[in-house]
Design an enzyme around this catalytic site. Structure first.
Site, PDB file in Angstrom:
ATOM      1  N   ASP A  45       5.957  -4.027  47.167  1.00 21.89           N
ATOM      2  CA  ASP A  45       6.688  -2.617  47.388  1.00 21.89           C
ATOM      3  C   ASP A  45       7.130  -2.290  46.377  1.00 21.89           C
ATOM      4  O   ASP A  45       7.714  -2.790  45.443  1.00 21.89           O
ATOM      5  CB  ASP A  45       7.829  -3.335  48.388  1.00 21.89           C
ATOM      6  CG  ASP A  45       8.477  -2.012  49.079  1.00 21.89           C
ATOM      7  OD1 ASP A  45       9.078  -1.070  48.381  1.00 21.89           O
ATOM      8  OD2 ASP A  45       8.676  -2.141  50.454  1.00 21.89           O
ATOM      9  N   ILE A  46       7.013  -0.889  46.189  1.00 25.60           N
ATOM     10  CA  ILE A  46       7.293  -0.090  45.062  1.00 25.60           C
ATOM     11  C   ILE A  46       8.870  -0.053  44.720  1.00 25.60           C
ATOM     12  O   ILE A  46       9.362   0.027  43.650  1.00 25.60           O
ATOM     13  CB  ILE A  46       6.731   1.184  45.086  1.00 25.60           C
ATOM     14  CG1 ILE A  46       6.476   1.849  43.705  1.00 25.60           C
ATOM     15  CG2 ILE A  46       7.545   2.105  45.908  1.00 25.60           C
ATOM     16  CD1 ILE A  46       5.588   1.057  42.970  1.00 25.60           C
ATOM     17  N   HIS A  79       3.622  -2.296  58.723  1.00 25.07           N
ATOM     18  CA  HIS A  79       3.830  -3.342  57.725  1.00 25.07           C
ATOM     19  C   HIS A  79       4.965  -4.236  57.709  1.00 25.07           C
ATOM     20  O   HIS A  79       5.723  -3.933  58.523  1.00 25.07           O
ATOM     21  CB  HIS A  79       4.070  -2.481  56.355  1.00 25.07           C
ATOM     22  CG  HIS A  79       5.112  -1.525  56.391  1.00 25.07           C
ATOM     23  ND1 HIS A  79       5.034  -0.352  57.159  1.00 25.07           N
ATOM     24  CD2 HIS A  79       6.497  -1.500  56.309  1.00 25.07           C
ATOM     25  CE1 HIS A  79       6.184   0.339  57.319  1.00 25.07           C
ATOM     26  NE2 HIS A  79       7.066  -0.456  56.663  1.00 25.07           N
ATOM     27  N   HIS A 112       7.495  -6.730  55.854  1.00 29.28           N
ATOM     28  CA  HIS A 112       8.029  -7.006  54.602  1.00 29.28           C
ATOM     29  C   HIS A 112       8.109  -8.536  54.356  1.00 29.28           C
ATOM     30  O   HIS A 112       8.723  -9.292  54.985  1.00 29.28           O
ATOM     31  CB  HIS A 112       9.383  -6.444  54.512  1.00 29.28           C
ATOM     32  CG  HIS A 112       9.580  -4.754  54.519  1.00 29.28           C
ATOM     33  ND1 HIS A 112       9.930  -4.349  53.554  1.00 29.28           N
ATOM     34  CD2 HIS A 112       9.648  -4.044  55.534  1.00 29.28           C
ATOM     35  CE1 HIS A 112       9.772  -2.923  53.848  1.00 29.28           C
ATOM     36  NE2 HIS A 112       9.769  -2.798  55.211  1.00 29.28           N
TER      37      HIS A 112
HETATM   38  P1  AMP Z   1       9.903   1.002  56.208  1.00 28.48           P
HETATM   39  O1  AMP Z   1       8.958   1.946  56.869  1.00 28.48           O
HETATM   40  O2  AMP Z   1      11.342   1.521  56.520  1.00 28.48           O
HETATM   41  O3  AMP Z   1       9.803  -0.408  56.440  1.00 28.48           O
HETATM   42  O4  AMP Z   1       9.794   1.263  54.699  1.00 28.48           O
HETATM   43  C1  AMP Z   1       8.666   1.257  54.016  1.00 28.48           C
HETATM   44  C2  AMP Z   1       8.611   0.545  52.634  1.00 28.48           C
HETATM   45  O5  AMP Z   1       7.561   1.145  51.887  1.00 28.48           O
HETATM   46  C3  AMP Z   1       9.781   0.688  51.675  1.00 28.48           C
HETATM   47  O6  AMP Z   1      10.280  -0.412  51.340  1.00 28.48           O
HETATM   48  C4  AMP Z   1       9.161   1.314  50.552  1.00 28.48           C
HETATM   49  O7  AMP Z   1       9.775   1.178  49.527  1.00 28.48           O
HETATM   50  C5  AMP Z   1       7.660   0.910  50.633  1.00 28.48           C
HETATM   51  N1  AMP Z   1       6.723   2.166  49.929  1.00 28.48           N
HETATM   52  C6  AMP Z   1       6.761   3.358  50.213  1.00 28.48           C
HETATM   53  N2  AMP Z   1       5.582   3.882  49.494  1.00 28.48           N
HETATM   54  C7  AMP Z   1       5.087   2.895  48.726  1.00 28.48           C
HETATM   55  C8  AMP Z   1       4.062   2.822  47.972  1.00 28.48           C
HETATM   56  N3  AMP Z   1       3.516   3.902  47.370  1.00 28.48           N
HETATM   57  N4  AMP Z   1       3.926   1.654  47.344  1.00 28.48           N
HETATM   58  C9  AMP Z   1       4.563   0.715  47.691  1.00 28.48           C
HETATM   59  N5  AMP Z   1       5.578   0.402  48.485  1.00 28.48           N
HETATM   60  C10 AMP Z   1       5.683   1.930  49.014  1.00 28.48           C
END
Ligand code: AMP
Length: 131
Positions: A29-30, A93, A95
Site C-alpha cells: 500500500d502506497i 482488495h 489490507h
Molecule cells: P480503501 O479503498 O478505502 O480500502 O483504500 C484503498 C487503499 O489503496 C488505500 O490504503 C490507498 O493508500 C491504496 N492505494 C491507492 N492507490 C494506490 C497505489 N497506486 N499503489 C498502492 N496503494 C494504493
C-alpha cells in the site's frame, strides 16, 4: 475505465510488487499504516468482495494467507491485521497490516511517509520469505 489496481496489474502504473499468480496480485500500500502494509487483489476487476464467486473469493483468502505468513516473518509484529474497506478504490482488495495493538488498525491515523528505498527494502524482505 480500468481501476487503478487493474492498471497496476497490467504494469501501466508502477507498484512495489510482492507476488502474483494467475488470478491474484499482492503489492505494498502506497499510504501504509505500518511498514509491510500490503494489498491483495484479484486480477479480475470486481468492486465488492461479496460479489465474487465462491471459488475466486476462497482463492483470494488463500493467497492472502500465504502473503500474510511472509509478511509476519519479514516484519516484526504480533500478527497480521486484516481489513476490507474499499471505499476509495472500487476493486476488491484485502489490507494486510502488521500490528502489535488494536490502534494499529486505525485507518484515521496519519499514514507513514516512506522513501522509495524503504518501500523497495520492505518488499524485498517480504518476497524473500515467500516459499
Ligand atoms: P480503501 O479503498 O478505502 O480500502 O483504500 C484503498 C487503499 O489503496 C488505500 O490504503 C490507498 O493508500 C491504496 N492505494 C491507492 N492507490 C494506490 C497505489 N497506486 N499503489 C498502492 N496503494 C494504493
Amino acid at each position: 475505465m480500468p481501476s487503478i489496481f487493474t492498471k497496476i496489474v497490467n504494469g501501466e502504473i508502477p507498484s512495489y510488487k510482492i507476488d502474483e499468480d494467475e488470478n491474484y496480485f499482492a503489492f505494498l500500500d502506497i499510504n501504509p499504516l505500518a511498514k509491510g502494509h500490503t494489498l491483495v487483489i484479484p486480477k479480475k476487476e470486481i468492486d465488492y468482495i461479496f460479489d465474487m464467486d465462491d471459488a475466486m473469493h476462497a482463492g483470494l483468502w488463500n493467497f492472502a494467507k500465504k502473503i500474510s505468513h511472509a509478511i509476519e516473518k519479514a516484519v516484526p509484529c504480533k500478527r497480521i491485521g486484516i481489513a476490507v474497506i474499499g471505499l476509495e478504490v472500487p476493486h476488491v482488495h484485502i489490507h494486510l497490516i502488521p500490528i502489535n495493538k488494536v490502534s494499529d488498525m486505525n485507518f484515521a491515523m496519519p499514514k507513514l511517509q516512506l522513501s522509495k528505498e524503504e518501500f523497495e527494502e520492505t518488499a524485498e524482505k517480504i518476497k524473500k520469505q515467500l516459499s
